[in-house]
Enzyme design. Sequence first.
Site, PDB file in Angstrom:
ATOM      1  CG  HIS A   1      -6.088  -1.734   0.133  1.00  0.00           C
ATOM      2  ND1 HIS A   1      -7.723  -1.426   0.795  1.00  0.00           N
ATOM      3  CD2 HIS A   1      -5.592  -2.050   0.370  1.00  0.00           C
ATOM      4  CE1 HIS A   1      -6.768  -1.229   2.055  1.00  0.00           C
ATOM      5  NE2 HIS A   1      -5.665  -2.167   1.737  1.00  0.00           N
TER       6      HIS A   1
ATOM      7  CD  GLU B   1      -9.840   1.160   0.973  1.00  0.00           C
ATOM      8  OE1 GLU B   1     -10.120   0.024   1.021  1.00  0.00           O
ATOM      9  OE2 GLU B   1      -8.726   1.544   1.448  1.00  0.00           O
TER      10      GLU B   1
HETATM   11  C1  GLV Z   1      -3.300  -4.842   3.337  1.00  0.00           C
HETATM   12  O1  GLV Z   1      -4.147  -3.786   3.188  1.00  0.00           O
HETATM   13  C2  GLV Z   1      -3.458  -5.846   4.220  1.00  0.00           C
HETATM   14  O2  GLV Z   1      -3.563  -5.413   5.481  1.00  0.00           O
HETATM   15  O3  GLV Z   1      -2.844  -6.687   3.795  1.00  0.00           O
END
Ligand code: GLV
Length: 325
Positions: A285, A267
């Site tokens: 995400h 990412e």
């Molecule tokens: C998000 O991906 C987290 O780990 O809080």
Amino acid sequence: MKPKTLVTREIFDDVLDYLAEHFMVSANQADTPMDPGTLARNLADKAGVMTTLVDKVDAALLAGCPQLKAVCNIAVGFNNIDLAACSRAGVMVTNTPGVLDDSTADFTWALILATARRVVESDAHLRRGEWKGWYLKQFLGADVHHATLGILGFGRIGRKVARRALGFDMPVIYHSHRRAEPEVERACNATFVTREELLARADILSLHVPYAPATHHLIGRAELARMKPGAILVNAARGGVVDDAALVDALAKGRLAGAGLDVFENEPALNPALIGLPNVVLTPHIASSSAATRHAMAMLAARNLVAALTTGNPPNLLNPPPTGA
Ligand code: GLV
């Protein structure tokens, strides 16, 4: 003098106000991502930092931050942080468990439903002005109700996803490194199966494991080949748990019916082939990103930082010193 701290990305004003009661705060409210050099420069004289999951904290960074005592990640996952290196350097590390479970489980369901019922694909069709009217076989999808939901990783979030399946009359099977207590299984109507069985039986497979060397490509070419033909894969956990190139192949060949993906390898870059596949739903995400939950995560990280630097015992400490130390 108040301890100096850094907040690496934009956060909510009231959380900054709370931090400012305790610390001298440098806050990157402009929200420009910090490359490793910039992060190192900004952190050189700080006692604590609130990081996000895109900030890499490793031995090289720590070597230039002799005053650093606490790294408080605004995330439940912490694969961006070298925990062992922090422990060696005497740096406390915290995360934000609990506050994002429901929002992440909700979003997992958004991906399940959107993928199975082709919501994004049909929305795009309509926006392109291609809809010529109703017909019987248009955008035939897969039913979610009564399908078998498979959950890999049965921690807090996996369990919340399972509980939501009760309303869809779905049998739930799960695999996890540890079997859940009978009362948890009953409450989720979930049955423990082997990993092999999970792959072979799930119509919809949802991943809820953290990323670590042991979970790298946990779903790779071999696992995808063992999944039920026409199954759907959902990943709102972490990129790297799935081998994206292998997934692209499985989707392109029609081996899987679709995938709902909130996280990716490397990412924010995406495997470009994913973009061209109509049977994937892609989101950046954001599974925990409701306004209330992202605020709660930031506030919890701030409380961890205050506790770390005032009492030395933050509530969500990931690397407690060995007993007797
Ligand atoms: C998000 O991906 C987290 O780990 O809080």
